[in-house]
Write a protein that holds these residues in place. Structure first.
Motif, PDB file in Angstrom:
ATOM      1  N   ASN A 262       5.705 -23.162  24.868  1.00  0.00           N
ATOM      2  CA  ASN A 262       6.445 -22.255  23.989  1.00  0.00           C
ATOM      3  C   ASN A 262       7.074 -23.036  22.829  1.00  0.00           C
ATOM      4  OD1 ASN A 262       7.530 -19.891  23.010  1.00  0.00           O
ATOM      5  ND2 ASN A 262       9.194 -19.799  24.531  1.00  0.00           N
ATOM      6  N   ALA A 263       7.650 -24.194  23.164  1.00  0.00           N
ATOM      7  CA  ALA A 263       8.254 -25.014  22.095  1.00  0.00           C
ATOM      8  C   ALA A 263       7.191 -25.532  21.131  1.00  0.00           C
ATOM      9  CB  ALA A 263       9.025 -26.178  22.714  1.00  0.00           C
ATOM     10  N   ALA A 264       6.045 -26.021  21.684  1.00  0.00           N
ATOM     11  CA  ALA A 264       4.972 -26.538  20.821  1.00  0.00           C
ATOM     12  C   ALA A 264       4.358 -25.410  19.994  1.00  0.00           C
ATOM     13  CB  ALA A 264       3.901 -27.193  21.695  1.00  0.00           C
ATOM     14  N   PHE A 265       4.269 -24.206  20.588  1.00  0.00           N
ATOM     15  CA  PHE A 265       3.698 -23.069  19.860  1.00  0.00           C
ATOM     16  C   PHE A 265       4.531 -22.746  18.621  1.00  0.00           C
ATOM     17  CE2 PHE A 265       3.415 -18.282  19.640  1.00  0.00           C
ATOM     18  CZ  PHE A 265       2.233 -18.254  18.931  1.00  0.00           C
ATOM     19  N   GLY A 266       5.864 -22.742  18.767  1.00  0.00           N
ATOM     20  CA  GLY A 266       6.740 -22.482  17.622  1.00  0.00           C
ATOM     21  C   GLY A 266       6.561 -23.521  16.525  1.00  0.00           C
ATOM     22  N   GLU A 267       6.434 -24.811  16.942  1.00  0.00           N
ATOM     23  CA  GLU A 267       6.294 -25.877  15.946  1.00  0.00           C
ATOM     24  C   GLU A 267       4.949 -25.793  15.222  1.00  0.00           C
ATOM     25  OE1 GLU A 267       6.787 -29.412  18.161  1.00  0.00           O
ATOM     26  OE2 GLU A 267       8.936 -29.083  18.573  1.00  0.00           O
ATOM     27  N   PHE A 269       3.031 -23.183  14.922  1.00  0.00           N
ATOM     28  CA  PHE A 269       2.995 -21.972  14.100  1.00  0.00           C
ATOM     29  C   PHE A 269       3.670 -22.221  12.762  1.00  0.00           C
ATOM     30  CE2 PHE A 269       4.655 -17.928  12.628  1.00  0.00           C
ATOM     31  CZ  PHE A 269       3.562 -17.088  12.747  1.00  0.00           C
ATOM     32  N   ARG A 270       4.820 -22.877  12.772  1.00  0.00           N
ATOM     33  CA  ARG A 270       5.545 -23.129  11.521  1.00  0.00           C
ATOM     34  C   ARG A 270       4.749 -24.076  10.611  1.00  0.00           C
ATOM     35  NH1 ARG A 270       9.943 -22.792  15.065  1.00  0.00           N
ATOM     36  NH2 ARG A 270       9.869 -25.055  15.488  1.00  0.00           N
ATOM     37  N   GLU A 271       4.033 -25.048  11.218  1.00  0.00           N
ATOM     38  CA  GLU A 271       3.238 -25.965  10.413  1.00  0.00           C
ATOM     39  C   GLU A 271       2.032 -25.261   9.787  1.00  0.00           C
ATOM     40  OE1 GLU A 271       2.174 -29.428  12.589  1.00  0.00           O
ATOM     41  OE2 GLU A 271       4.239 -29.884  13.202  1.00  0.00           O
ATOM     42  N   LEU A 272       1.373 -24.399  10.586  1.00  0.00           N
ATOM     43  CA  LEU A 272       0.186 -23.716  10.054  1.00  0.00           C
ATOM     44  C   LEU A 272       0.556 -22.653   9.033  1.00  0.00           C
ATOM     45  CD1 LEU A 272      -2.022 -23.326  13.258  1.00  0.00           C
ATOM     46  CD2 LEU A 272      -2.346 -24.927  11.367  1.00  0.00           C
ATOM     47  N   PHE A 273       1.579 -21.874   9.345  1.00  0.00           N
ATOM     48  CA  PHE A 273       1.979 -20.782   8.455  1.00  0.00           C
ATOM     49  C   PHE A 273       2.942 -21.252   7.372  1.00  0.00           C
ATOM     50  CE2 PHE A 273       0.198 -18.243  11.784  1.00  0.00           C
ATOM     51  CZ  PHE A 273      -0.191 -17.064  11.190  1.00  0.00           C
ATOM     52  N   GLU A 274       3.366 -22.537   7.442  1.00  0.00           N
ATOM     53  CA  GLU A 274       4.338 -23.080   6.503  1.00  0.00           C
ATOM     54  C   GLU A 274       5.616 -22.244   6.513  1.00  0.00           C
ATOM     55  OE1 GLU A 274       2.451 -23.323   2.724  1.00  0.00           O
ATOM     56  OE2 GLU A 274       1.147 -24.993   3.307  1.00  0.00           O
ATOM     57  N   GLN A 298       6.737 -14.013  13.796  1.00  0.00           N
ATOM     58  CA  GLN A 298       7.344 -13.558  12.535  1.00  0.00           C
ATOM     59  C   GLN A 298       6.780 -14.422  11.404  1.00  0.00           C
ATOM     60  OE1 GLN A 298      11.598 -13.801  12.399  1.00  0.00           O
ATOM     61  NE2 GLN A 298      11.748 -12.814  10.385  1.00  0.00           N
ATOM     62  N   PRO A 299       5.678 -13.970  10.759  1.00  0.00           N
ATOM     63  CA  PRO A 299       5.135 -14.741   9.622  1.00  0.00           C
ATOM     64  C   PRO A 299       6.172 -14.842   8.515  1.00  0.00           C
ATOM     65  CG  PRO A 299       3.574 -13.089  10.418  1.00  0.00           C
ATOM     66  CD  PRO A 299       4.876 -12.795  11.072  1.00  0.00           C
ATOM     67  N   PRO A 300       6.019 -15.802   7.644  1.00  0.00           N
ATOM     68  CA  PRO A 300       7.003 -15.961   6.553  1.00  0.00           C
ATOM     69  C   PRO A 300       7.105 -14.685   5.707  1.00  0.00           C
ATOM     70  CG  PRO A 300       5.562 -17.860   6.679  1.00  0.00           C
ATOM     71  CD  PRO A 300       4.995 -16.859   7.610  1.00  0.00           C
ATOM     72  N   GLY A 301       8.337 -14.237   5.514  1.00  0.00           N
ATOM     73  CA  GLY A 301       8.594 -13.068   4.703  1.00  0.00           C
ATOM     74  C   GLY A 301       8.367 -11.745   5.393  1.00  0.00           C
ATOM     75  N   LYS A 302       8.100 -11.748   6.716  1.00  0.00           N
ATOM     76  CA  LYS A 302       7.863 -10.512   7.460  1.00  0.00           C
ATOM     77  C   LYS A 302       8.791 -10.426   8.657  1.00  0.00           C
ATOM     78  CE  LYS A 302       2.984 -10.127   6.165  1.00  0.00           C
ATOM     79  NZ  LYS A 302       1.595  -9.979   6.655  1.00  0.00           N
ATOM     80  N   LYS A 303       8.859  -9.216   9.265  1.00  0.00           N
ATOM     81  CA  LYS A 303       9.684  -9.005  10.451  1.00  0.00           C
ATOM     82  C   LYS A 303       8.949  -9.500  11.698  1.00  0.00           C
ATOM     83  CE  LYS A 303      12.070  -4.901   8.656  1.00  0.00           C
ATOM     84  NZ  LYS A 303      12.355  -3.471   8.896  1.00  0.00           N
ATOM     85  N   ALA A 304       9.723  -9.806  12.705  1.00  0.00           N
ATOM     86  CA  ALA A 304       9.125 -10.215  13.981  1.00  0.00           C
ATOM     87  C   ALA A 304       8.426  -9.026  14.625  1.00  0.00           C
ATOM     88  CB  ALA A 304      10.202 -10.770  14.913  1.00  0.00           C
ATOM     89  N   LEU A 324      -3.866 -24.838  19.568  1.00  0.00           N
ATOM     90  CA  LEU A 324      -3.470 -26.182  19.155  1.00  0.00           C
ATOM     91  C   LEU A 324      -2.161 -26.604  19.824  1.00  0.00           C
ATOM     92  CD1 LEU A 324      -4.425 -25.957  15.360  1.00  0.00           C
ATOM     93  CD2 LEU A 324      -5.706 -27.022  17.239  1.00  0.00           C
ATOM     94  N   ALA A 325      -1.281 -25.625  20.142  1.00  0.00           N
ATOM     95  CA  ALA A 325      -0.052 -25.954  20.879  1.00  0.00           C
ATOM     96  C   ALA A 325      -0.400 -26.440  22.284  1.00  0.00           C
ATOM     97  CB  ALA A 325       0.858 -24.732  20.939  1.00  0.00           C
ATOM     98  N   LEU A 326      -1.397 -25.818  22.927  1.00  0.00           N
ATOM     99  CA  LEU A 326      -1.841 -26.272  24.246  1.00  0.00           C
ATOM    100  C   LEU A 326      -2.397 -27.691  24.161  1.00  0.00           C
ATOM    101  CD1 LEU A 326      -3.606 -23.013  25.522  1.00  0.00           C
ATOM    102  CD2 LEU A 326      -1.420 -23.943  26.297  1.00  0.00           C
ATOM    103  N   LEU A 327      -3.153 -27.989  23.075  1.00  0.00           N
ATOM    104  CA  LEU A 327      -3.658 -29.348  22.902  1.00  0.00           C
ATOM    105  C   LEU A 327      -2.537 -30.344  22.680  1.00  0.00           C
ATOM    106  CD1 LEU A 327      -6.847 -28.773  20.698  1.00  0.00           C
ATOM    107  CD2 LEU A 327      -6.757 -29.525  23.081  1.00  0.00           C
TER     108      LEU A 327
END
Length: 403
Positions: A262-267, A269-274, A298-304, A324-327
Motif C-alpha cells: 500500500n505504501a509503495a503503491f502510493g509512492e 502512483f505519485r511518480e507515474l502520475f506526477e 485521486q489523479p492530480p486535479g481530480k476527486k478521490a 510496479l509497486a509489487l515489484l
C-alpha cells in the motif's frame, strides 16, 4: 438377525411359560385326581361296609321275617289255643292274659323290625346315590387330567421345537438364548413388539445364512476401520491445529505485505502520475484472509474515487502503478511485460518508459510493445519482419551503441 433371534426367544419363552402353566395345572389336577381317588376309595370302602351292613340288615330282616313268621304262626297257634281255651275260660284266664301280653310284645317287635328294615333300605339307596356321584366325579377328573396332560405335552413339544430352531438356525442352547432374552413385558406390549419385529424382519429380506461365518471377518474389519477412523480424526485435529497456525502466520504476513504494498503503491502512483494519491482499502479488516480490496485513487486535479469510476487509460495506468509497486516490495531479476501500456496516451507512455528505465538497474525487463515511446527508452530492439511471403526475418537493433 438379532431381531429374529429375539422373536424366536420370545416365542420360546411363551411356549415354556405355557408348558410350565400346563405342568402346574397337570400337577394340580393330579393332586385333585389323587384326592378324588382317595375319596372314591374311601367311599368304596364305605360302600362295601354299607353293602356288608345291608347284607347283614337283609339277613337280620330275613331272620326277623322268619321270627315274625314264627311269631305269626305262634300267634295263630295262640289264637287257636285261645279259642280252645275260651271254652275253659275259668281254667285258662291266667294263661289267656299271659298270651295276650306276649302277643302285644310280639306285635311291637314286628313294628320295630319293619321300621328298621325301612331305614336300612333308605340308607342303602342313599349310599348307592353317593357311589354313583363319586364315580361320575372320578370320571370327570380323569378326563380333565387327560386334557391337561395333552396340553402339557403340546406345550413341551412347542418348547422343544423352539429350542431345536434356536440350535439349528443360531447355534444357541437354552442358557445362551436366555442371556439375550428381552425383559418380560405385558402381553399386549409383547404382541406389538413381535409384530414390529416381524415387519422389520420382512423389510430385511432374505436371511444371510453365512452371516455367522462372516461375522469374525466383519468384526475384524470393523475394528480395523474404527482404528483408521480414530487415526483420521486425530489427523484431522492435527491438521486443524496446523491450519489455525497457518492462518495466524498468513494473516501476520499478509498484513505486513499489504502495508508495504500500500505504501509503495502510493509512492509509485505519485511518480507515474506526477502527483495525486492512491491507496488500497480493505473491505473487512477483521478477516484479513477473506477480505476484499478496493483501489481508491485521486489523479492530480481530480476527486478521490474508486478504480471502476476512472477512464480506461487511468485504470490501465493505475494497474501499472500497482504492478510496479509489487515489484518494488518484492524485486525480481527478470520481468516480461506484454502490451502493458497499449491503452495509455503518449504522455503517459513516456512516463511509463521513463520509470521502467529508472528501475531497470535492478530488474531486467523484456517488453512486447508497439508504442514508440517505449521502444525509444529500450536498450535493444528485436523485430520480426516478412520481406517475402512466408519467410520471417529477425532484426536486432542495439540502441545503446547507436546512442
Amino acid at each position: 438377525l438379532r431381531l429374529r433371534l429375539l422373536a424366536l426367544q420370545t416365542e420360546q419363552t411363551e411356549a415354556e411359560e405355557s408348558a410350565r402353566r400346563a405342568a402346574e395345572q397337570a400337577e394340580d389336577l393330579n393332586a385333585r385326581i389323587t384326592e378324588a381317588k382317595v375319596d372314591a376309595a374311601r367311599q368304596e370302602e364305605e360302600l362295601r361296609q354299607l353293602e356288608a351292613g345291608i347284607a347283614e340288615a337283609e339277613e337280620s330282616s330275613r331272620r326277623e321275617e322268619r321270627e315274625t313268621e314264627v311269631a305269626r304262626r305262634r300267634a295263630d297257634e295262640l289264637a287257636r289255643e285261645e279259642s280252645a281255651l275260651t271254652s275253659g275260660a275259668a281254667a285258662g284266664a291266667a294263661a289267656l292274659a299271659a298270651f295276650r301280653e306276649n302277643l302285644a310284645k310280639l306285635r311291637l317287635v314286628l313294628v320295630e323290625k319293619t321300621a328298621e328294615r325301612e331305614r336300612v333300605s333308605a340308607s342303602l339307596l342313599e349310599n348307592e346315590e353317593k357311589t354313583r356321584r363319586a364315580q361320575t366325579a372320578l370320571r370327570q377328573a380323569e378326563q380333565e387330567a387327560h386334557q391337561e396332560e395333552i396340553a402339557a405335552t403340546r406345550g413341551q413339544t412347542e418348547a422343544d421345537l423352539v429350542r431345536e430352531r434356536l440350535w439349528s438356525e443360531f447355534g444357541l442352547d437354552r442358557v445362551a438364548a436366555a442371556a439375550v432374552v428381552l425383559p418380560p413385558a405385558g402381553r399386549e406390549q409383547t404382541r406389538r413388539r413381535i409384530e414390529a419385529l416381524k415387519n422389520q424382519m420382512a423389510e430385511l429380506g432374505p436371511v444371510n445364512l453365512g452371516a455367522l461365518t462372516e461375522y469374525p471377518e466383519t468384526r475384524d474389519r470393523h475394528a480395523f476401520l474404527e482404528s483408521q477412523c480414530a487415526d483420521i480424526v486425530a489427523t484431522g485435529n492435527a491438521l486443524r491445529e496446523v491450519i489455525v497456525r497457518l492462518d495466524a502466520d498468513m494473516t501476520e504476513r499478509f498484513t505486513a505485505g499489504f502495508k508495504a504494498v500500500n505504501a509503495a503503491f502510493g509512492e509509485v502512483f505519485r511518480e507515474l502520475f506526477e502527483g495525486g494519491e492512491a491507496e488500497l482499502v480493505l473491505e473487512n479488516p477483521d478477516n484479513m484472509l477473506e477480505t476484499g480490496i478496493h483501489i481508491v485513487v485521486q489523479p492530480p486535479g481530480k476527486k478521490a474515487r474508486l478504480l471502476s469510476l476512472l477512464s480506461g487509460g487511468e485504470r490501465a495506468f493505475t494497474a501499472i502503478a500497482l504492478l510496479l509497486a509489487l515489484l518494488r516490495v518484492r524485486p525480481a531479476p527478470f520481468c516480461l511485460l506484454d502490451e502493458i501500456e497499449s491503452a495509455l496516451d503518449e504522455a503517459n507512455v513516456k512516463r511509463f518508459a521513463s520509470y521502467i528505465r529508472k528501475i531497470s538497474a535492478g530488474t531486467q525487463f523484456i517488453i512486447i510493445s508497439h508504442r514508440r515511446g517505449t521502444m525509444e527508452a529500450a536498450d535493444r530492439l528485436y523485430g520480426i519482419t516478412m520481406e517475402e511471403s512466408g519467410v520471417s526475418k529477425l532484426y536486432t537493433v542495439n540502441l545503446a551503441k547507436i546512442s
